[in-house]
Design a protein around this motif. Structure first.
Motif, PDB file in Angstrom:
ATOM      1  N   GLY A  91     111.315  21.733  51.070  1.00 10.09           N
ATOM      2  CA  GLY A  91     111.322  20.379  51.585  1.00 10.09           C
ATOM      3  C   GLY A  91     112.335  20.102  52.675  1.00 10.09           C
ATOM      4  N   PHE A  92     113.110  21.135  53.087  1.00 12.18           N
ATOM      5  CA  PHE A  92     114.105  20.953  54.147  1.00 12.18           C
ATOM      6  C   PHE A  92     113.393  20.763  55.480  1.00 12.18           C
ATOM      7  CE2 PHE A  92     117.745  23.238  56.597  1.00 12.18           C
ATOM      8  CZ  PHE A  92     118.110  22.048  57.180  1.00 12.18           C
ATOM      9  N   ILE A  93     112.577  21.734  55.855  1.00 10.55           N
ATOM     10  CA  ILE A  93     111.753  21.616  57.057  1.00 10.55           C
ATOM     11  C   ILE A  93     110.331  22.025  56.698  1.00 10.55           C
ATOM     12  CG2 ILE A  93     113.682  22.015  58.643  1.00 10.55           C
ATOM     13  CD1 ILE A  93     112.664  24.887  59.001  1.00 10.55           C
ATOM     14  N   ILE A  94     109.364  21.517  57.472  1.00 13.78           N
ATOM     15  CA  ILE A  94     107.955  21.828  57.202  1.00 13.78           C
ATOM     16  C   ILE A  94     107.275  22.219  58.500  1.00 13.78           C
ATOM     17  CG2 ILE A  94     107.787  20.382  55.139  1.00 13.78           C
ATOM     18  CD1 ILE A  94     106.648  18.172  56.832  1.00 13.78           C
ATOM     19  N   PRO A  95     106.264  23.077  58.432  1.00  9.20           N
ATOM     20  CA  PRO A  95     105.548  23.508  59.653  1.00  9.20           C
ATOM     21  C   PRO A  95     104.969  22.314  60.405  1.00  9.20           C
ATOM     22  CG  PRO A  95     104.963  24.892  57.787  1.00  9.20           C
ATOM     23  CD  PRO A  95     105.754  23.747  57.226  1.00  9.20           C
ATOM     24  N   ALA A  96     104.929  22.451  61.742  1.00  5.79           N
ATOM     25  CA  ALA A  96     104.457  21.343  62.583  1.00  5.79           C
ATOM     26  C   ALA A  96     103.444  21.813  63.623  1.00  5.79           C
ATOM     27  CB  ALA A  96     105.629  20.660  63.259  1.00  5.79           C
ATOM     28  N   GLY A  97     102.458  22.562  63.174  1.00  9.27           N
ATOM     29  CA  GLY A  97     101.358  22.897  64.085  1.00  9.27           C
ATOM     30  C   GLY A  97     101.591  24.132  64.921  1.00  9.27           C
ATOM     31  N   SER A  98     101.073  24.115  66.133  1.00 13.84           N
ATOM     32  CA  SER A  98     101.027  25.299  66.990  1.00 13.84           C
ATOM     33  C   SER A  98     102.419  25.751  67.414  1.00 13.84           C
ATOM     34  CB  SER A  98     100.186  25.006  68.240  1.00 13.84           C
ATOM     35  OG  SER A  98     100.717  23.912  68.932  1.00 13.84           O
ATOM     36  N   ALA A  99     102.481  27.001  67.871  1.00 16.11           N
ATOM     37  CA  ALA A  99     103.753  27.603  68.263  1.00 16.11           C
ATOM     38  C   ALA A  99     104.098  27.251  69.704  1.00 16.11           C
ATOM     39  CB  ALA A  99     103.688  29.114  68.076  1.00 16.11           C
ATOM     40  N   ARG A 100     105.368  27.449  70.046  1.00 20.62           N
ATOM     41  CA  ARG A 100     105.867  27.211  71.398  1.00 20.62           C
ATOM     42  C   ARG A 100     106.338  28.526  71.981  1.00 20.62           C
ATOM     43  NH1 ARG A 100     111.154  23.903  71.374  1.00 20.62           N
ATOM     44  NH2 ARG A 100     109.786  22.242  70.579  1.00 20.62           N
ATOM     45  N   LYS A 101     106.073  28.731  73.259  1.00 16.19           N
ATOM     46  CA  LYS A 101     106.501  29.968  73.906  1.00 16.19           C
ATOM     47  C   LYS A 101     108.018  29.980  74.024  1.00 16.19           C
ATOM     48  CE  LYS A 101     104.930  33.064  77.550  1.00 16.19           C
ATOM     49  NZ  LYS A 101     104.082  33.200  78.749  1.00 16.19           N
ATOM     50  N   SER A 102     108.651  31.068  73.575  1.00 17.00           N
ATOM     51  CA  SER A 102     110.105  31.160  73.575  1.00 17.00           C
ATOM     52  C   SER A 102     110.598  31.893  74.815  1.00 17.00           C
ATOM     53  CB  SER A 102     110.590  31.892  72.324  1.00 17.00           C
ATOM     54  OG  SER A 102     110.182  33.242  72.373  1.00 17.00           O
ATOM     55  N   ALA A 103     111.932  31.998  74.956  1.00 20.21           N
ATOM     56  CA  ALA A 103     112.533  32.674  76.106  1.00 20.21           C
ATOM     57  C   ALA A 103     112.183  34.156  76.122  1.00 20.21           C
ATOM     58  CB  ALA A 103     114.049  32.483  76.078  1.00 20.21           C
ATOM     59  N   THR A 104     111.930  34.738  74.953  1.00 17.55           N
ATOM     60  CA  THR A 104     111.582  36.159  74.877  1.00 17.55           C
ATOM     61  C   THR A 104     110.104  36.402  75.172  1.00 17.55           C
ATOM     62  OG1 THR A 104     111.116  35.997  72.502  1.00 17.55           O
ATOM     63  CG2 THR A 104     113.383  36.526  73.161  1.00 17.55           C
TER      64      THR A 104
END
Length: 242
Positions: A198-211
């Motif tokens: 319950g601390f954090i929960i998934p929020a849909g699609s991924a984001r492109k990272s610096a790597t």
């Protein structure tokens, strides 16, 4: 016949405020430049004497913060963080100070007023290292306030307030690193976060990272008290893990 009645010593009462926020990925504290003696021209925490015998402590804290830095006190949740009353801590006499702490995201630039010649955010690490000298015993008050804030991140979901509505684990880790003042191993951090329901929960699609790899997105969950807590690693044990 001698009068043996006890006479209480004269004691003055002040409030001091440790206001913390994150700016440019660094934990920063609100400091003012004193415009009056003692310590005129030196940096100090915002604060001051109670105006009258009927003034409540929290009312005095709100007033001083508004007068000395022009911050909207309604947006800050102040909590008592300590009482300081060592003899000699103030050259004006026996002065006891009640310290208040607030840690909040996205606080604005302060504006000096009343007996403050200037007000500005300063990196906490410059205060803790002694690179910035503070008036009175305010360095100790900052040290105690920062430690209290670090403990709050261990036991509460406060860190998510410093992220956007949607964030990555890396962005959340950067908040912990800034407040705790130590680097964290990404794998261990991810494991600890995932263990706390319950601390954090998934929020849909991924984001492109610096790597170039897609980073999973999360949002704050409903849990406010973390169990198990996000216990800080010691600097030595964290170095070994990395």
């Amino acid at each position: 016949m001698t009068d043996d009645r006890w006479v209480p010593p004269p004691v003055l009462l002040t409030v001091d405020l440790v206001i913390l926020t994150l700016r440019e990925s660094r934990l920063q504290v609100l400091l003012v430049e004193r415009g009056v003696e003692p310590y005129k021209g030196d940096l100090a925490l915002p604060g001051g004497f109670l105006q009258h015998a009927e003034e409540d402590l929290i009312t005095a804290a709100h007033r001083e913060l508004s007068e000395e830095a022009d911050l909207d006190v309604e947006t800050l949740r102040l909590e008592q963080s300590g009482v300081y009353g060592a003899p000699g801590r103030d050259p004006r006499g026996r002065v006891v100070s009640v310290a208040y702490l607030a840690i909040a995201p996205r606080l604005p630039e302060p504006t000096a007023g009343t007996d403050a010649a200037d007000a500005r955010w300063q990196p906490v690490d410059h205060v803790l290292s002694g690179d910035l000298e503070l008036a009175f015993d305010h360095r100790r008050i900052v040290e105690d306030g920062v430690e209290r804030a670090r403990v709050k991140l261990e036991h509460s979901a406060l860190a998510t307030a410093f992220c956007g509505p949607i964030f990555t684990i890396t962005e959340l880790q950067e908040v912990y690193e800034a407040v705790w003042g130590i680097p964290l191993d990404p794998r261990n951090f991810y494991r600890k976060v995932q263990k706390t329901d319950g601390f954090i929960i998934p929020a849909g699609s991924a984001r492109k990272s610096a790597t170039g790899r897609p980073a999973r997105l999360f949002k704050a969950g409903r849990r406010e008290v973390l169990y198990p807590p996000m216990v800080r690693p010691s600097e030595s044990s964290n170095a070994k893990e990395q």
